[in-house]
Design a protein around this motif. Structure first.
Motif, PDB file in Angstrom:
ATOM      1  N   ILE A  84     -22.685  19.895  13.311  1.00  0.00           N
ATOM      2  CA  ILE A  84     -22.246  19.225  12.359  1.00  0.00           C
ATOM      3  C   ILE A  84     -22.762  17.861  12.346  1.00  0.00           C
ATOM      4  O   ILE A  84     -23.329  16.927  11.362  1.00  0.00           O
ATOM      5  N   THR A 244     -11.361   8.258   5.363  1.00  0.00           N
ATOM      6  CA  THR A 244     -10.683   8.138   6.650  1.00  0.00           C
ATOM      7  C   THR A 244     -11.440   7.579   7.791  1.00  0.00           C
ATOM      8  O   THR A 244     -12.526   8.093   8.040  1.00  0.00           O
ATOM      9  N   ARG A 276     -16.710  16.060   6.989  1.00  0.00           N
ATOM     10  CA  ARG A 276     -15.300  16.668   6.374  1.00  0.00           C
ATOM     11  C   ARG A 276     -14.268  16.358   7.154  1.00  0.00           C
ATOM     12  O   ARG A 276     -14.505  16.023   8.434  1.00  0.00           O
ATOM     13  N   PHE A 277     -13.030  16.042   6.520  1.00  0.00           N
ATOM     14  CA  PHE A 277     -11.690  15.848   7.428  1.00  0.00           C
ATOM     15  C   PHE A 277     -11.702  16.799   8.536  1.00  0.00           C
ATOM     16  O   PHE A 277     -11.249  16.379   9.751  1.00  0.00           O
ATOM     17  N   GLN A 278     -11.796  18.036   8.075  1.00  0.00           N
ATOM     18  CA  GLN A 278     -11.658  19.290   8.663  1.00  0.00           C
ATOM     19  C   GLN A 278     -12.768  19.083  10.230  1.00  0.00           C
ATOM     20  O   GLN A 278     -12.169  19.663  11.414  1.00  0.00           O
ATOM     21  N   ASP A 279     -13.795  18.351  10.055  1.00  0.00           N
ATOM     22  CA  ASP A 279     -14.442  18.322  11.354  1.00  0.00           C
ATOM     23  C   ASP A 279     -13.717  17.529  12.532  1.00  0.00           C
ATOM     24  O   ASP A 279     -14.189  17.669  13.450  1.00  0.00           O
ATOM     25  N   LEU A 280     -12.659  16.884  12.228  1.00  0.00           N
ATOM     26  CA  LEU A 280     -12.052  16.065  12.997  1.00  0.00           C
ATOM     27  C   LEU A 280     -11.290  17.267  14.177  1.00  0.00           C
ATOM     28  O   LEU A 280     -11.036  16.976  15.383  1.00  0.00           O
ATOM     29  N   GLU A 281     -11.209  18.535  13.589  1.00  0.00           N
ATOM     30  CA  GLU A 281     -10.593  19.442  14.411  1.00  0.00           C
ATOM     31  C   GLU A 281     -11.505  19.885  15.699  1.00  0.00           C
ATOM     32  O   GLU A 281     -11.209  20.491  16.656  1.00  0.00           O
ATOM     33  N   VAL A 282     -12.901  19.660  15.422  1.00  0.00           N
ATOM     34  CA  VAL A 282     -13.774  19.900  16.638  1.00  0.00           C
ATOM     35  C   VAL A 282     -13.970  18.609  17.453  1.00  0.00           C
ATOM     36  O   VAL A 282     -13.762  18.707  18.671  1.00  0.00           O
ATOM     37  N   LEU A 284     -11.943  16.275  17.725  1.00  0.00           N
ATOM     38  CA  LEU A 284     -10.611  15.853  18.867  1.00  0.00           C
ATOM     39  C   LEU A 284     -10.413  16.863  19.961  1.00  0.00           C
ATOM     40  O   LEU A 284      -9.685  16.424  20.574  1.00  0.00           O
ATOM     41  N   GLN A 285     -11.118  17.583  19.910  1.00  0.00           N
ATOM     42  CA  GLN A 285     -11.220  18.554  20.990  1.00  0.00           C
ATOM     43  C   GLN A 285     -12.366  18.237  22.145  1.00  0.00           C
ATOM     44  O   GLN A 285     -11.984  18.272  23.336  1.00  0.00           O
ATOM     45  N   LEU A 302      -5.498   6.974  12.380  1.00  0.00           N
ATOM     46  CA  LEU A 302      -6.261   7.549  11.163  1.00  0.00           C
ATOM     47  C   LEU A 302      -5.850   6.808  10.335  1.00  0.00           C
ATOM     48  O   LEU A 302      -4.764   6.559   9.965  1.00  0.00           O
TER      49      LEU A 302
ATOM     50  N   VAL B  27     -23.547  25.085   9.944  1.00  0.00           N
ATOM     51  CA  VAL B  27     -22.652  24.719  10.647  1.00  0.00           C
ATOM     52  C   VAL B  27     -21.938  26.078  11.160  1.00  0.00           C
ATOM     53  O   VAL B  27     -21.171  26.497  10.433  1.00  0.00           O
ATOM     54  N   ARG B  29     -18.810  28.071  12.792  1.00  0.00           N
ATOM     55  CA  ARG B  29     -17.430  27.834  12.884  1.00  0.00           C
ATOM     56  C   ARG B  29     -16.641  28.901  14.072  1.00  0.00           C
ATOM     57  O   ARG B  29     -15.998  29.615  13.595  1.00  0.00           O
ATOM     58  N   TYR B  31     -15.383  28.624  16.956  1.00  0.00           N
ATOM     59  CA  TYR B  31     -14.522  28.411  17.715  1.00  0.00           C
ATOM     60  C   TYR B  31     -12.980  28.818  17.254  1.00  0.00           C
ATOM     61  O   TYR B  31     -12.908  29.258  15.981  1.00  0.00           O
ATOM     62  N   VAL B 165      -5.280  22.480  17.955  1.00  0.00           N
ATOM     63  CA  VAL B 165      -5.629  21.184  17.214  1.00  0.00           C
ATOM     64  C   VAL B 165      -6.113  21.624  15.763  1.00  0.00           C
ATOM     65  O   VAL B 165      -5.724  21.075  14.749  1.00  0.00           O
ATOM     66  N   PRO B 166      -6.942  22.631  15.585  1.00  0.00           N
ATOM     67  CA  PRO B 166      -7.307  23.053  14.230  1.00  0.00           C
ATOM     68  C   PRO B 166      -6.072  23.303  13.307  1.00  0.00           C
ATOM     69  O   PRO B 166      -5.834  23.080  11.947  1.00  0.00           O
ATOM     70  N   VAL B 169      -4.415  20.037  12.581  1.00  0.00           N
ATOM     71  CA  VAL B 169      -5.208  19.043  11.719  1.00  0.00           C
ATOM     72  C   VAL B 169      -4.994  19.473  10.323  1.00  0.00           C
ATOM     73  O   VAL B 169      -4.824  18.856   9.169  1.00  0.00           O
ATOM     74  N   PRO B 174      -4.813  13.625   4.687  1.00  0.00           N
ATOM     75  CA  PRO B 174      -5.736  12.856   5.191  1.00  0.00           C
ATOM     76  C   PRO B 174      -5.511  11.330   4.910  1.00  0.00           C
ATOM     77  O   PRO B 174      -5.752  10.346   5.678  1.00  0.00           O
ATOM     78  N   HIS B 176      -2.981   9.663   4.256  1.00  0.00           N
ATOM     79  CA  HIS B 176      -1.773   8.878   4.660  1.00  0.00           C
ATOM     80  C   HIS B 176      -2.083   8.237   6.149  1.00  0.00           C
ATOM     81  O   HIS B 176      -3.109   8.699   6.750  1.00  0.00           O
ATOM     82  N   PRO B 177      -1.422   7.115   6.618  1.00  0.00           N
ATOM     83  CA  PRO B 177      -1.903   6.463   7.792  1.00  0.00           C
ATOM     84  C   PRO B 177      -1.181   7.524   8.733  1.00  0.00           C
ATOM     85  O   PRO B 177      -0.109   7.720   8.950  1.00  0.00           O
ATOM     86  N   ILE B 178      -2.019   7.881   9.846  1.00  0.00           N
ATOM     87  CA  ILE B 178      -1.528   9.056  10.716  1.00  0.00           C
ATOM     88  C   ILE B 178      -1.839   8.529  12.242  1.00  0.00           C
ATOM     89  O   ILE B 178      -3.034   8.044  12.478  1.00  0.00           O
TER      90      ILE B 178
END
Lengths: 529, 212
Positions: A84, A244, A276-282, A284-285, A302, B27, B29, B31, B165-166, B169, B174, B176-178
């Motif tokens: 990424i 974000t 991407r927002f989805q990249d956070l899942e990686v 954040l681990q 966030l 990339v 994926r 995992y 986590v995936p 998430v 996205p 919204h304030p989180i």
């Protein structure tokens, strides 16, 4: 005419890419005052530092191994994280423009800063416009790198660090020594002293219990959180797809600064963008497990632009270059931009463990700092640039590569920087010596004569047969190492002597006997017939 | 005319890429994603991780929510609590103290006078013991509400707990304030000794509703 590729732009020809500049010399904190060996020499004498660091790095290492070992897909996460980041660097222009567009759509304002000087000016102007003369800070490497606090102070604006360790460092007029735990070089008694001396109205009976020290900081900062109108933060990630921003922390000081003030200014290095927002899942681990050895850090915030009725109603994002594009232009060194500032490489580095962070002189210490700092700020801004010693501040053991969550090959980058340094540093004593050696080795007669002459080098050696100090220009080598004295006799002269001839004959006889005996010895494999 | 900083930085980025192409990557994926665990296992994992973070954990059913919440608040001596405007009032039917409904008009510093706060949650991650609060959701409220008071009682529906986590998430909005919380506020900045509660709530009590 202001076409970016036009002939008016700083002497470049149409369409010809120019090498982007490094962070300007003499600004910010990307360069110490002394070379690494000199600074390290002094730091090594600090026993408190070594004890604290030893305890901290070993304990975080053990925790990190335990929590990364829990994930059967840890290696896949590292591969994804690395890919990424590499993909991000390849697509940086479009991602930055997308991030800018999204933040703007959501009510934020985006600023661009060519270097630290410009970023400092932008922040100062924004604070001035509010009429405030004090701001709160969330721990941030980018603002440390550009020396924001010092610049604001020179402009009459007080910046208060709110991370406990950063506060300790700031109150003591000290410098951070670790990316993650910046006050790790201080013990609780010292921290108590610092609080008693510098926190207004602190209970004089305050003891050195960490819980009570933390409570004193809580009481001191709470009022500031409630009343200060402007906060400045960094960002761990900025998501191009949605605009974000993310800040990862533990204490809640980040949440306070990101939520309670009226204006938030975030200074983010341009390399921190993620597609991407989805990249956070990686990440954040990867980040918390690599950084503190926790499954997740206590708090992550966030936010996307401005949310009416919730949080700061004015948001500014400052996108900072300050040498990042220079690093990006370097075919090999650009990998250093993939760093997510987790500090795992510091905690496994045998050199960092003994010298601590101050020896590196830069905001970014440890193995990644030794690579990133020269990439951002260069190694040749002036004579004897301390940054040029950083690529040598490593034993190249490779532990940092194994620990890096985004698989930055730090040892190879260090070797590349050493190469660049010797290539660029003109005629040095070392280069001359290598040239002379090459000339001599090509001619057997000269080589024999030189080896004989080297035997004279034994004269100044001590009884242990080592030379502790070589004369200039070779003292650069001997300052940080003992040099073994040359042998009494060269191999060639030994080979030509009667003693050598006898030894060779004996060896030949021995070899012949072994060949004859071999099938009959007990330990030799028996051939089946 | 001189180029703006924006033009200059973007030109530098393009020049850098022209001078040194990075390796083209796709990339991977590989995992783990899309995991699910049966309710009991997910609950056990989530509770284990929350307790490891020194959060206080209780479980309840739809029928016992009010009683358990009243008991948790009583245990902590909370007499005056804040709630977001959309919190189900039935949850606090057993609480005999004062309840203050939060709004954007309430000055954030005044939240300091509350003994605690009760909110819902958007989604959780069992594997890391993380609760995600969505600031735009009516039962979770603005970010200051769960930050300033010293006690946060957070109600989590087991059906909203994801395995990893995936999976968690993927449930978020996205824009919204989180806020992600994993246990109470903590620091290890003094000699790496963990201390709970520097600036956020020093106590996190999680009440997990196992049915509806």
């Amino acid at each position: 005419m202001s076409s970016p590729t036009g002939p008016a732009t700083q002497g470049t020809f149409l369409g010809m890419p120019a090498v982007p500049p490094r962070s300007p010399y003499g600004t910010g904190h990307l360069r110490g005052e002394r070379s690494f060996p000199r600074a390290a020499h002094d730091e090594l004498g600090n026993e408190q530092l070594r004890r604290n660091l030893g305890k901290a790095t070993h304990s975080i290492r053990a925790k990190r191994l335990a929590v990364t070992g829990e994930l059967p897909d840890w290696e896949q996460l590292r591969d994804t994280g690395s890919a990424i980041k590499t993909d991000t660097m390849n697509r940086l222009p479009e991602l930055l423009e997308q991030l800018e567009r999204k933040v703007t759509e959501r009510g934020g304002t985006v600023h661009w800063a060519r270097d630290g000087v410009e970023a400092n000016e932008i922040v100062t102007r924004l604070v001035r416009e509010t009429g405030s003369d004090e701001i709160l800070k969330v721990k941030s490497m980018a603002t440390q790198e550009i020396g924001l606090n010092e610049h604001l102070a020179s402009q009459g604006i007080a910046a208060l660090e709110t991370d406990l360790a950063e506060l300790i460092v700031q109150l003591a007029d000290d410098r951070p020594s670790h990316i993650l735990v910046p006050a790790i070089h201080r013990n609780r008694e010292e921290i108590r002293e610092i609080f008693l001396r510098h926190i207004p109205g602190v209970d004089p009976a305050l003891d050195a219990d960490p819980a009570r020290l933390a409570a004193a900081a809580r009481a001191f900062l709470r009022e500031k959180f409630m009343t200060t109108k402007v906060a400045v933060s960094g960002a761990n990630f900025g998501i191009a797809e949605t605009g974000t921003l993310a800040v990862v922390e533990s204490e809640g000081n980040g949440r306070m600064c990101l939520t309670l003030p009226e204006m938030l200014i975030t200074v983010m290095g341009i390399e921190k963008v993620l597609p991407r927002f989805q990249d956070l899942e990686v990440f954040l681990q990867l980040l918390p497990r690599s950084s503190t050895g926790e499954r997740m850090n206590p708090y992550t915030s966030l936010w996307t632009g401005v949310t009416p009725g919730d949080g700061p109603q004015e948001f500014h994002l400052v996108l900072l270059d300050n040498g990042r594009t220079a690093a990006l232009a370097d075919r090999i060194g650009r990998a250093a931009l993939n760093c997510i500032r987790c500090s795992a490489c510091l905690n496994v580095c045998p050199v960092y463990e003994r010298t601590g962070g101050h020896a590196y002189g830069s905001t970014y210490p440890g193995p990644i700092g030794a690579v990133l700092t020269p990439q951002l700020a260069g190694m040749h801004g002036a004579k004897n640039d301390p940054n040029s010693s950083l690529p040598y501040a490593s034993s190249l053991c490779g532990a940092c590569f194994d620990a890096c969550p985004v698989k930055i090959d730090i040892p190879s980058l260090l070797v590349e920087l050493r190469h660049q340094h010797t290539e660029q540093s003109g005629t040095t004593a070392e280069k001359l010596a290598m040239k002379a050696a090459a000339a001599v080795m090509k001619r057997p007669g000269l080589f024999t004569a030189a080896q004989k002459a080297a035997g004279l080098g034994r004269v100044p050696a001590g009884r242990d047969g080592t030379l502790s100090r070589l004369p200039p220009p070779l003292n650069g080598w001997s300052d940080s190492r003992d040099t073994p004295a040359p042998p009494k006799q060269t191999f060639r002269s030994w080979f030509a002597s009667a003693e050598g001839a006898a030894a060779m004959r004996a060896a030949a006889e021995e070899g012949a006997r072994h060949t004859d005996d071999a099938p009959h010895t007990d330990d030799a494999p028996q051939e089946e017939s | 005319m001189t180029a703006t900083a924006r033009e200059t930085v973007l030109r530098r980025v393009r020049d850098a890429l022209a001078l040194s192409d990075g390796p083209e990557v796709t990339v991977p994926r590989g995992y783990r994603t899309g995991r699910s665990l049966p309710d009991e296992e997910r609950l056990a994992l989530f509770v284990d991780r929350l307790v490891d973070y020194r959060a206080q954990v209780r479980t309840c059913t739809a029928a016992t929510t009010a009683a358990v919440l009243a008991e948790v608040l009583h245990t902590h001596g909370a007499r005056k609590i804040g709630v977001p405007p959309g919190l189900d009032p039935a949850w606090l039917a057993g609480f005999d103290g004062e309840t203050v409904t939060d709004s954007a008009e309430v000055p954030a510093p005044s939240l300091d006078a509350l003994d605690g706060v009760v909110t819902g949650s958007a989604v959780s991650c069992a594997e890391t013991g993380t609760i995600f609060l969505d600031g735009a959701a009516a039962d979770q409220g603005r970010r200051a509400l769960t930050l300033v008071p010293d006690l946060h009682v957070c109600v989590v529906e087991l059906s909203s707990v994801r395995t990893g986590v995936p999976e968690a998430v993927a449930q978020l909005t996205p824009e919204h304030p989180i806020t992600l919380i994993s246990g109470p506020s903590a620091t290890s900045d003094i000699e790496l000794e963990r201390v709970e509660g520097v600036h956020g709530p020093r106590t996190l009590a999680v009440v997990i509703r196992t049915d509806r």
